[in-house]
Design a protein around this motif. Structure first.
Motif: not given
Length: 245
Positions: A67-83
């Protein structure tokens, strides 16, 4: 050889075609992979160690870890997209401003262009022709000012999406490493020992590769990366044990 000391244009073209530089990959992609893998290895590792310290079963640790890997991947991927999207928006705003300035205040822009060339050691009689040539081509002039005045490169239109995918996939690949023992070993304490060994080894390999491809000292990078992961997991395990007591 031409009289001015430079090869003729045709010869220069041939030389450039023969001299093909090979690079491992873009610096942005390297940065995204490093960000995703390093966090992917460290955060789920610390989480699994902390839950092991709380003496829960391997199945619970595995569920929480996935669950953490899934949430972390989504969160960090979104952060990279926004950056990346923010960088592209910033470039677009500055590009529009430079385009307006070469139309509204061309003399000031020409003076700035001359100042930039002078900083590279060019004399007035040398850079005057360059400035005039740029003034005759507004697009090249804007490109020159964006690169040498503002230090901005035109972003890849697919950069934001590529960054998001690269970071997310890298995070997942890194995050699954410390969870693998919990998939195969039902006893949490035994799985934790295997996870520590496997993850430290992975951190050493990743740190070495990171140092090698970024031009830093590979062995030093390997030790530093593994040390950070070990400290994070030890802290999580100790805190869980403290509250468990």
């Amino acid at each position: 050889m031409a009289a001015n000391g430079y090869a003729d244009p045709e010869k220069q073209k041939l030389l450039l075609e023969e001299h093909e530089e090979k690079h491992f990959m873009s610096s942005e992609m390297v940065r995204d992979i490093i960000l995703g893998v390093s966090d992917g290895l460290t955060v789920p590792f610390a989480l699994a160690a902390g839950l092991s310290g709380a003496e829960v079963s391997s199945s619970i640790i595995l569920i929480a870890g996935i669950a953490e890997v899934a949430a972390g991947a989504i969160s960090m991927g979104l952060g990279g997209y926004l950056a990346a999207k923010s960088e592209a928006d910033h470039y677009t705003r500055e590009l529009k401003r430079e385009q307006e300035e070469i139309i509204n205040v061309p003399d000031i822009e020409a003076a700035e262009c001359a100042e930039i060339l002078a900083q590279y050691g060019a004399e007035p009689h040398e850079y005057e022709g360059v400035v005039n040539a740029l003034k005759r081509n507004p697009q090249h002039w804007v490109d020159f000012m964006m690169k040498f005045e503002l230090g901005l490169e035109k972003p890849d239109p697919m950069r934001a999406l590529q960054s998001a995918v690269t970071i997310a996939v890298s995070y997942i690949m890194g995050g699954l490493v410390p969870l693998l023992p919990y998939m195969m070993i039902p006893i949490a304490k035994e799985a934790m020992v295997a996870s520590v060994v496997l993850t430290i080894l992975a951190l050493l390999i990743f740190g070495f590769a990171k140092g090698y491809f970024t031009g830093n000292q590979p062995f030093k990078s390997a030790i530093q990366t593994a040390f950070i992961g070990a400290i994070a997991s030890a802290a999580a395990y100790s805190i869980a044990k403290l509250f468990r007591a």
